[in-house]
Design an enzyme around this catalytic site. Structure first.
Site, PDB file in Angstrom:
ATOM      1  CD  GLU A   1      -9.768  -2.826  -4.254  1.00 27.01           C
ATOM      2  OE1 GLU A   1      -8.614  -3.173  -4.562  1.00 27.01           O
ATOM      3  OE2 GLU A   1     -10.135  -2.652  -3.092  1.00 27.01           O
TER       4      GLU A   1
ATOM      5  CD  GLU B   1      -4.765  -2.975  -6.638  1.00 28.03           C
ATOM      6  OE1 GLU B   1      -3.770  -3.710  -6.772  1.00 28.03           O
ATOM      7  OE2 GLU B   1      -5.736  -3.275  -5.914  1.00 28.03           O
TER       8      GLU B   1
ATOM      9  CE  LYS C   1      -3.816  -2.366   0.377  1.00 29.25           C
ATOM     10  NZ  LYS C   1      -4.956  -2.284  -0.557  1.00 29.25           N
TER      11      LYS C   1
ATOM     12  CG  ASP D   1     -14.701  -7.321  -5.663  1.00 28.07           C
ATOM     13  OD1 ASP D   1     -13.862  -7.063  -4.798  1.00 28.07           O
ATOM     14  OD2 ASP D   1     -15.844  -7.768  -5.382  1.00 28.07           O
TER      15      ASP D   1
ATOM     16  CG  HIS E   1     -10.088  -6.855  -4.967  1.00 27.80           C
ATOM     17  ND1 HIS E   1     -11.323  -6.862  -4.324  1.00 27.80           N
ATOM     18  CD2 HIS E   1      -9.195  -6.388  -4.071  1.00 27.80           C
ATOM     19  CE1 HIS E   1     -11.170  -6.389  -3.097  1.00 27.80           C
ATOM     20  NE2 HIS E   1      -9.913  -6.097  -2.914  1.00 27.80           N
TER      21      HIS E   1
ATOM     22  CG  ASP F   1      -3.875  -0.882  -3.765  1.00 28.85           C
ATOM     23  OD1 ASP F   1      -4.440   0.139  -4.202  1.00 28.85           O
ATOM     24  OD2 ASP F   1      -4.486  -1.851  -3.282  1.00 28.85           O
TER      25      ASP F   1
END
Lengths: 450, 450
Positions: free
Chosen positions: A307, A278, A224, A330, A357, A252
């Site tokens: 997602e 992402e 992240k 997703d 995802h 992400d």
């Protein structure tokens, strides 16, 4: 009991608000979702003959009650139907759920009502697998192309893909199917892990987890980013030092940036060779993603998103505009399996890789089936593709995912792996579950009934 | 009572499910919404000092209970706040509603949760108007540019408009404000009518209504199309024969077509010189609308859309891509006044005309304020623009819209004209209102409680 029409009638649709207190450990935290309690709206569809199907949509805690209310409203369209009649014209049934003449106004095909649709549709697929005694990936892979396309509502897609083109792709996709099914049954499907990289984690915890997953055979890791540039630079350096430069690193941002901000920020992170960035910005911003993609292409960075992409029409545009190079479907946001099939078909036609995802509650359990179907019967390859993997809440499921050597093993149990254990239902139904009552008594959480 | 902080504290937020049985007369029917019961989720925000603000979001009947549930969930963010603190940093408060860290997952900023946000935000604007004793259009028009931009969350917009650019536009927009305010107070703001053109109406009814509106001074008429091409051709010919060729005709397909289908269909209707085709396809399909716009431009037909555009990020793209030439903001779908202001600013910058969607329940009452503010303080012109008008459910409001000579007269009452009458609340709260009980007893509708 034989499967007569009467026996196959849907006699009830129950829904439960299930919440797991993950915010206590910062699991799943990112720059946008700082304190998630991983949750789901859980659907139980019961036939006259006693067989049940289980489906869910993933949520983050508060608001699950709204999705539950939407599922109750939609249930009137489901209860009383003979389930095999639904499967005969599944695409038409799907449209009857998503385009109900009064309800569609409060969507259409997005947000709460679409999450509710996903939970119901996923339960119907679980039930279908159980009826024919096949895991859903195999149910899909064994289908004749004609039957598979009859599950899909092609409305609004025809400028990118028609039913006829989908049929062609599926017919071609069948070549070599037996061989790939054997590969799948032996090795499973590759995955990457997000587990080492939540924003709330300390360096020590990241090192410990990264090493754990390296030892387990993982070669692709996602971190992240997006809260603080200097922190990101340090963390990426820290992680590259652990995993080395031959392994794959993804980052992400969970939608925190403006378009230009995403471009500028990623230029600073380019030296760590991330495969993709992402969710750089709003999940609704097709043109914004396309702009970022054009700017980052020369740096070798691709764009991944999906997602929180709300439906097939948005996916269509992301794919058309070359706004994403990795399509992250997703299993519980767009309207269940039926709609996701159309996204796989568009991605196949336009040559975009699908890397689903997962994580959350039950997302790994479900999405493995879809990617395995794609491998066996549509795209025919897993090269350069992974399913996301997070070791989170699997213990709540009767048939949890099984990971070996950084691969999802092909599920063998009939259905969609969506059935929660009896213990999970007793402990975590909200707010009256045993664990919740105990946490309320201890003052860890506030009882919403008081 | 003086307006101390204590007195201005929000002590309650109530919400009611209000439904009007419009499906009995096919009012509001179109190719996609065949049997609407015009409804709303109605919010009452009450201050310690007893003052109340009223807000609503429009719905079509079934599903209103889901929006009501979402409003109940969001109310915890509102109740207990001092309302003037909210107005001081209204943009930040707006983001706290739309980006709540757990709730945003089930949106974000779209569908049920965003409709719920709109109802709450609209109530806050009504309350603000009542506090300062101004109609909302005037409250907005009197604001300093700095205060107005402080109401807006510019997240995800900066590649099209920044706060600084918005400030510039607003400062420039003030020139000539007094003069335009006088024009507005004397003449009102022009409108067109959709009233003659619902799909469920007979030719006789259409003729009667068209003549009624012609006699009332209307010069612009909108018809529903898209169910059957031959019917559309006949109806457009029929209506052109009544209204003549000097008056303006718009057509509205309510999302029924595929992209190419829209182009082909409209080529057949081009000879009737429609100003715009509204909602030719999915309300989410920016690139599809852009494709249709390019194809129809040589025929002199523009594209209009927006009533189901889910948020400012989608609007941004529709405007960026020249996918719409008429921007139809809706006062109750995107997150209330604050977000709509950002759409007006983007439209102004990119030179796109705003012609708001109205009709439904309370949409005319609310949106007139926004378009009047735009006329007085931003775009400075009403040329070639109209607000939609439908003579529907105005009698339910304490301060209904007033139309004279095909113009909305500027509201004089403080607030946002969103307060329902006592009779409406008694008769049409669902399902326990008097009229509903009576219709259940007569078997006209089924009581959902049974």
């Amino acid at each position: 009991m034989s499967n007569t029409s009467e026996n196959l009638k849907i006699v009830s649709l129950d829904v439960k608000d299930m919440r797991f207190p993950t915010s206590l450990h910062a699991d799943g935290s990112d720059a946008m979702h700082t304190d998630p309690d991983y949750s789901c709206a859980y659907v139980i569809i019961r036939l006259q003959n006693g067989l049940e199907g289980y489906g869910l949509t993933f949520t983050l805690g508060r608001g699950t009650e709204i999705v539950v209310e939407a599922i109750r409203t939609l249930s009137s369209i489901v209860v009383g139907k003979v389930v095999t009649d639904i499967y005969k014209e599944f695409g038409a049934f799907w449209r009857s759920l998503t385009s109900e003449s009064q309800l569609r106004w409060i969507g259409p095909e997005k947000g709460v009502t679409h999450l509710a649709t996903a939970a119901i549709i996923n339960a119907l697929w679980d039930l279908w697998g159980r009826l024919v005694k096949k895991p859903v990936w195999q149910l899909l892979a064994d289908m004749e192309p004609e039957q598979l396309v009859s599950c899909i509502d092609f409305r609004y897609l025809s400028n990118v893909i028609t039913k006829e083109e989908a049929l062609e792709l599926l017919k071609k996709g069948r070549e070599g199917r037996e061989e790939r099914m054997n590969v799948l049954l032996q090795k499973g499907y590759p995955c990457y892990t997000t587990q080492a990289g939540w924003l709330g984690y300390s360096n020590d915890k990241i090192r410990e987890l990264a090493n754990k997953f390296l030892n387990a055979g993982f070669t692709a890791f996602k971190l992240k980013v997006g809260k603080n540039l200097q922190d990101d630079i340090q963390r990426l350096e820290f992680v590259r030092n652990i995993i080395g430069w031959d392994r794959t690193l993804m980052v992400d941002a969970n939608q925190v940036w403006e378009v230009q901000e995403a471009i500028d920020w990623m230029k600073h992170l380019a030296k760590f060779k991330p495969l993709w960035i992402e969710e750089p910005t709003s999940p609704d911003d097709v043109l914004g993603h396309a702009e970022i993609a054009r700017a980052l292409k020369p740096l070798g960075i691709s764009i991944a998103s999906g997602e929180m992409c709300c439906n097939r029409v948005l996916f269509k545009q992301f794919l058309q505009a070359d706004a994403i190079q990795y399509c992250q479907i997703d299993s519980a946001r767009i309207g269940g399996v039926n709609e996701i099939l159309s996204v796989y078909l568009m991605a196949k036609k336009l040559g975009v890789k699908v890397c689903p995802h997962a994580g959350g509650v039950g997302l790994c359990e479900m999405v493995q089936h879809l990617q395995m179907w794609d491998f066996v019967a549509l795209s025919g390859t897993s090269e350069g593709k992974w399913v996301e993997y997070v070791d989170q809440q699997h213990e709540q499921f009767v048939y949890p995912t099984v990971i070996e050597n950084a691969h999802y093993l092909a599920p063998r149990a009939p259905g969609y792996n969506t059935e929660l254990t009896k213990e999970a239902l007793e402990n975590y139904v909200y707010p009256q579950g045993k664990e919740w009552e105990s946490m309320f008594a201890k003052g860890i959480f506030t009882d919403p009934r008081k």
